[in-house]
Design an enzyme around this catalytic site. Structure first.
Site, PDB file in Angstrom:
ATOM      1  N   LEU B 130       0.835  -1.205   0.000  1.00 32.89           N
ATOM      2  CA  LEU B 130       0.000   0.000   0.000  1.00 32.89           C
ATOM      3  C   LEU B 130       0.873   1.261   0.000  1.00 32.89           C
ATOM      4  O   LEU B 130       0.747   2.114  -0.879  1.00 32.89           O
ATOM      5  CB  LEU B 130      -0.912  -0.003   1.237  1.00 32.89           C
ATOM      6  N   GLU B 132       3.754   4.045  -0.350  1.00 35.59           N
ATOM      7  CA  GLU B 132       4.663   4.408  -1.443  1.00 35.59           C
ATOM      8  C   GLU B 132       5.670   5.422  -0.916  1.00 35.59           C
ATOM      9  O   GLU B 132       5.485   5.973   0.178  1.00 35.59           O
ATOM     10  CB  GLU B 132       3.847   5.004  -2.599  1.00 35.59           C
ATOM     11  N   TRP B 162       8.363   0.104   2.057  1.00 38.07           N
ATOM     12  CA  TRP B 162       8.058  -0.501   3.364  1.00 38.07           C
ATOM     13  C   TRP B 162       7.230  -1.776   3.209  1.00 38.07           C
ATOM     14  O   TRP B 162       6.407  -2.098   4.061  1.00 38.07           O
ATOM     15  CB  TRP B 162       7.302   0.458   4.303  1.00 38.07           C
ATOM     16  N   ARG B 247      -5.774  -2.915  13.091  1.00 39.15           N
ATOM     17  CA  ARG B 247      -5.131  -2.112  14.139  1.00 39.15           C
ATOM     18  C   ARG B 247      -5.365  -2.710  15.511  1.00 39.15           C
ATOM     19  O   ARG B 247      -4.602  -2.446  16.430  1.00 39.15           O
ATOM     20  CB  ARG B 247      -5.725  -0.693  14.134  1.00 39.15           C
ATOM     21  N   GLY B 344      21.745  -1.019  33.971  1.00 41.85           N
ATOM     22  CA  GLY B 344      22.617  -1.538  32.918  1.00 41.85           C
ATOM     23  C   GLY B 344      22.096  -2.828  32.307  1.00 41.85           C
ATOM     24  O   GLY B 344      22.188  -3.040  31.090  1.00 41.85           O
ATOM     25  N   GLU B 367       1.019   1.018  10.526  1.00 39.04           N
ATOM     26  CA  GLU B 367      -0.453   0.962  10.553  1.00 39.04           C
ATOM     27  C   GLU B 367      -1.058   2.333  10.893  1.00 39.04           C
ATOM     28  O   GLU B 367      -2.107   2.410  11.514  1.00 39.04           O
ATOM     29  CB  GLU B 367      -0.938  -0.082  11.576  1.00 39.04           C
TER      30      GLU B 367
END
Lengths: 267, 388
Positions: B130, B132, B162, B247, B344, B367
């Site tokens: 989807l 671009e 992507w 989603r 750490g 998304e």
């Protein structure tokens, strides 16, 4: 054939030690908030043993029995989801705070009331109190032979062939039916429930029996009937101490260490 | 109102939780901290188990041969499945089965036979294209990949960015502008075979997460008219509905890693002694843990409410945007606090936190970024639409 699986709901053994709390006044474990109780792992293995026998025998059914509070239905449903056929909850305020003897008495009465049971499967011990007595006491109450700490169970005509775990190996014992078997972790992993069985289990109704249903008097079960008394429940405190050995030379330090160890009766 | 889970949901959750604890996490001890796949033999063994359990491809609808687990239960399951090191992007390393791009369910019988069924059988792999280079949040305007009808074919030129797994897929669902005069009604979804002349994986794009994505280019790529998915000009509607639905479990997976991170942090705070006191006795730490719970629970309930509305066939776009925003941003905060509590150790690859920290950052973008979710919600509040 009709097999019974005894299932106990216990606090999740994966509860972090830091979340494990007790009430020293009441000598009780305080349920960890937000951590749901689970089916005792040994009992899920006992269920696996019964399921494999059912599959081998064909035309058999498994009834799962739990003595406990209403919440113990979750443990029953878990065994139903693994493939057991019927669920039975033994729930009565009189049953609480018992010992292995009273627990066995209640479970025995339920098995007797069911009537047509060929074999009872228990975990080798409950994974919370670890008494490991209930299965044996049930066998005594029922007057049936018992084979404990099993790593393998097979039907051999009208008797069970049971591989028992020993300290230095295992032995095979034959027990005529009906019999009680306690199953050990060496038996293998319990199966994962299948989605279809989960959906079926969720729809099944669990029957509840009380002390009156079982013909038991409140004085002989639970706390009133217990032979064991819990004197003190406590979480052992771990203490770490550091003592530095004084001395100018390595020899002197080593001599001081030997003295200290002798003083502490380690040597 | 009932916040209780059904017995069925509880049993499914218990089963998945045990699977993650007993089957997946132990394997990770021997894997690279950034691993995103299992050794083949382990993968096959575990897939056989999930198939046997009936939980393989659990979101596939019954009419397509799947178990058709409802979206509320899948949202609950998504929270469990992500609770291991690779869990956010590679939940259970895919052993519960890949889902096809959900738009494929709008396929024709012929498309089903050629594409969907082989995918569901694991014989063919698919991607979803989807976004671009011109953007992904506003596909109605951003899609510049152009399709022009030529006889029985469409000639497609342009590119996608992507796009995950395009380099290992056999086909994909591509969104193409087929009528530049019609705005969102001018976008059409096509099924495109990756061996079509003109289809090219231009490069692999390295990102924060362990796995890469791809950039694709299409040069005079001829795709038959019969490969249109849904209706010509109906691609946007097809994408929009599914994106809102996706989603929800996407959000819940973020809650899952937050839950596990927080469990580790709570335990550590009680064990770790500094200046003679456990960390848990410090108010600074207590407040972090409380804020973690608030973030986790608000995200969880928002996701479940969105799922519940979706399941009942009621409008859920606002709620799914809110869930997406709360879960992704909340999980980011939770993991950041957990790393602070661990000090750490929280930075080390001995724990999963550093991987979660990197990967959850993407979730505020993937998304639909938080800002776009706010636009979606604002439109509902103000009842305004910004053109087409």
């Amino acid at each position: 054939m009709h097999f019974v699986v005894c299932a106990k709901q216990i606090p999740d053994p994966e509860t972090p030690p830091s979340a494990f709390k007790i009430d020293p006044q009441k000598n009780e474990v305080i349920p960890a908030q937000g951590i749901a109780p689970v089916l005792s792992q040994f009992d899920s293995i006992a269920a696996e043993a019964a399921l494999r026998l059912k599959e081998a025998a064909g035309d058999s059914k498994i009834t799962v029995i739990s003595m406990g509070a209403e919440s113990a239905q979750a443990a029953i449903k878990q065994v139903l989801a693994m493939g057991a056929d019927e669920g039975l909850l033994l729930n009565d305020p009189a049953f609480t705070k018992g010992d292995p003897h009273t627990t066995a008495k209640v479970l025995t009465a339920a098995v007797q009331k069911l009537g047509d049971v060929d074999a009872v499967f228990c975990g080798r011990q409950a994974a919370d109190w670890d008494w490991g007595q209930t299965g044996l006491l049930m066998a005594e109450g029922l007057g049936w032979p018992s084979a404990i700490i099993a790593k393998g169970v097979a039907l051999d005509g009208q008797q069970l062939s049971v591989e028992r775990v020993l300290e230095d190996g295992y032995e095979t014992a034959q027990a005529p039916l009906p019999a009680v078997v306690t199953v050990s972790n060496e038996f293998g992993e319990p199966r994962y429930p299948k989605l279809q069985q989960i959906m079926q289990a969720a729809r099944k109704t669990v029957t509840t029996w009380t002390a009156a249903d079982l013909g038991l008097d409140a004085a002989e079960v639970g706390e009133a009937g217990s032979r064991l008394r819990l004197e003190k429940l406590f979480i052992p405190e771990k203490e770490g101490k550091v003592e530095l050995m004084e001395g100018d030379t390595a020899t002197e330090k080593a001599q001081a260490l030997v003295k200290a160890l002798q003083g502490a009766k380690v040597l | 109102m009932d916040f209780q889970l059904s017995e069925e949901q509880q049993l499914i959750i218990q089963t998945v939780r045990r699977f993650i604890r007993d089957e997946i996490r132990p394997l990770e001890a021997d894997l690279d901290p950034d691993a995103y796949e299992l050794p083949e033999a382990e993968y096959e063994r575990l897939v056989a188990m999930t198939r046997e359990m009936g939980l393989y491809q659990m979101e596939v609808p019954v009419e397509f041969g799947g178990p058709g687990v409802d979206i509320v239960t899948r949202t609950l399951v998504a929270e469990e499945l992500s609770q291991h090191r690779a869990g956010l992007y590679d939940a259970a390393y895919g052993v519960f089965g890949d889902s096809p791009p959900a738009q494929l369910y709008a396929c024709t019988p012929a498309q089903r036979e050629k594409y969907l069924d082989p995918f569901l059988r694991g014989e063919r792999h698919a991607f979803f294209g989807l976004s671009e280079p011109s953007g992904g949040s506003d596909p109605a305007r951003a899609i510049q990949t152009r399709g022009v009808r030529d006889g029985d074919d469409w000639v497609i030129n342009g590119g996608k960015l992507w796009t995950s797994h395009a380099d290992t897929s056999d086909f994909g669902v591509l969104y193409v502008r087929t009528d530049p005069t019609k705005g969102r009604q001018g976008i059409t979804a096509f099924i495109v075979d990756t061996d079509t002349p003109g289809f090219q994986v231009a490069r692999l794009v390295q990102v924060l997460r362990a796995h890469y994505t791809t950039e694709l280019t299409f040069t005079d790529m001829r795709v038959p008219h019969e490969n249109i998915l849904g209706e010509e000009g109906g691609g946007f509607a097809l994408a929009n509905d599914q994106l809102a639905r996706n989603r929800i479990p996407y959000a819940a997976a973020c809650t899952g890693i937050a839950v596990w991170s927080n469990e580790l942090a709570v335990d550590w705070a009680k064990q770790r002694v500094t200046f003679g006191e456990p960390l848990a006795n410090r108010q600074a730490i207590q407040w972090m843990l409380v804020d973690n719970e608030i973030d986790i629970r608000s995200g969880r309930w928002a996701a479940l409410q969105a799922a519940d509305l979706s399941q009942r066939g009621e409008p859920f776009r606002f709620e799914s945007s809110m869930a997406k925003l709360l879960c992704t941003e909340g999980a980011g905060r939770v993991i950041d606090r957990c790393m602070q509590i661990f000090g750490g150790l929280g930075m080390s690859k001995d724990l999963p936190l550093e991987r979660f920290y990197r990967e959850v950052r993407i979730r505020r973008i993937g998304e639909g970024p938080s800002e776009v979710q706010r636009i979606v919600m604002a439109r509902d509040i103000l009842n305004v639409r910004s053109g087409s």
